[in-house]
Design an enzyme around this catalytic site. Structure first.
Site, short mmCIF file in Angstrom:
data_model
loop_
_atom_site.label_atom_id
_atom_site.label_comp_id
_atom_site.label_asym_id
_atom_site.label_seq_id
_atom_site.Cartn_x
_atom_site.Cartn_y
_atom_site.Cartn_z
N HIS A 1 0.67 5.50 1.56
CA HIS A 1 -0.14 6.19 2.50
C HIS A 1 0.46 7.58 2.07
CE1 HIS A 1 -2.70 7.24 5.52
NE2 HIS A 1 -1.84 8.31 5.91
N ASN B 1 0.99 -1.03 -0.11
CA ASN B 1 -0.07 0.01 0.12
C ASN B 1 1.02 1.26 0.12
OD1 ASN B 1 -2.42 1.90 0.22
ND2 ASN B 1 -2.05 1.77 2.37
C1 GRF Z 1 -3.15 8.69 -3.21
O1 GRF Z 1 -2.73 9.90 -2.98
C2 GRF Z 1 -2.61 7.51 -2.29
O2 GRF Z 1 -1.39 7.61 -1.70
C3 GRF Z 1 -3.80 7.22 -1.32
O3 GRF Z 1 -4.66 7.82 -1.93
C4 GRF Z 1 -4.70 8.55 -3.24
C5 GRF Z 1 -5.09 7.88 -4.33
O4 GRF Z 1 -4.97 9.00 -5.55
N1 GRF Z 1 -3.77 6.05 -0.81
P1 GRF Z 1 -5.23 8.19 -6.97
O5 GRF Z 1 -6.69 7.56 -6.89
O6 GRF Z 1 -4.15 7.37 -7.44
O7 GRF Z 1 -5.27 9.39 -7.93
#
Ligand code: GRF
Length: 190
Positions: A104, A102
């Site tokens: 974050h 994942n």
């Molecule tokens: C990203 O900032 C990721 O770190 C978080 O959710 C966001 C998703 O953005 N977990 P996207 O859907 O990839 O544009």
């Protein structure tokens, strides 16, 4: 060639970036997108990029083996979460030990846990007047944002940075590092 499934709940810009990264690599390819949100823009991206996309409900994920069965069917080796908002159930975690990753959008353990996602994270960082933020790439366990940390990097923040600017800075780090770190993990495991 390892086979990656991406779980995403929203926009999917990271998903698209990861798909494109692996298109020119021999290591792995993204073969499946899964989403719990039937309105997620990631579905449009999947169609455009010609990657099969499965939409499921949270009950299906939590209470049945439907998703595990689909992962088996698609012979998935690695699961990448990219803006996925539900908890991954124990049955999937046990089937994919150290194979679920994942990202974050902050420097864990700060600004993590249930409810800390997307813009909420950047707003919290902004209100705390942090001088840095960044990204954390980690393995997934049964708790939100608590799995072993694999990689972190930061960006500096200026007092004038709004939550939107913070989000933009963090997204840049995500696009630069997430595909490369996934590739490293796949290259270094069996
Ligand atoms: C990203 O900032 C990721 O770190 C978080 O959710 C966001 C998703 O953005 N977990 P996207 O859907 O990839 O544009």
């Amino acid at each position: 060639m390892k086979r990656i499934a991406i779980f995403a709940s929203g926009n999917g810009s990271n998903a698209e970036n990861i798909i494109n990264h692996f298109r020119s690599k021999q290591t792995a390819e993204v073969v499946l997108i899964l989403t719990n949100n039937k309105k997620a823009f990631v579905k449009v991206r999947a169609e455009r990029l010609r990657i099969p996309c499965i939409t499921f409900t949270s009950a299906e994920l939590k209470e049945t083996d439907a998703i595990l069965n689909r992962l088996n069917e698609f012979r998935i080796d690695y699961i990448v979460l990219a803006g996925f908002l539900l908890l991954i159930p124990a049955s999937i975690i046990q089937t994919y030990p150290k194979k679920i990753i994942n990202i974050h959008p902050a420097l864990l353990p700060k600004y993590g846990g249930k409810g800390m996602y997307g813009d909420f994270v950047h707003q919290a960082v902004y209100h705390a007047q942090e001088k840095i933020s960044g990204i954390t790439i980690h393995y997934v366990n049964e708790y939100y944002d608590e799995g072993t940390i694999i990689f972190q990097t930061s960006c500096s923040l200026l007092p004038a940075d709004t939550p939107e600017i913070i989000a933009q800075k963090v997204h840049e780090l995500e696009y630069k590092h997430y595909p490369a770190e996934i590739e490293k993990i796949i290259n270094h495991s069996d």
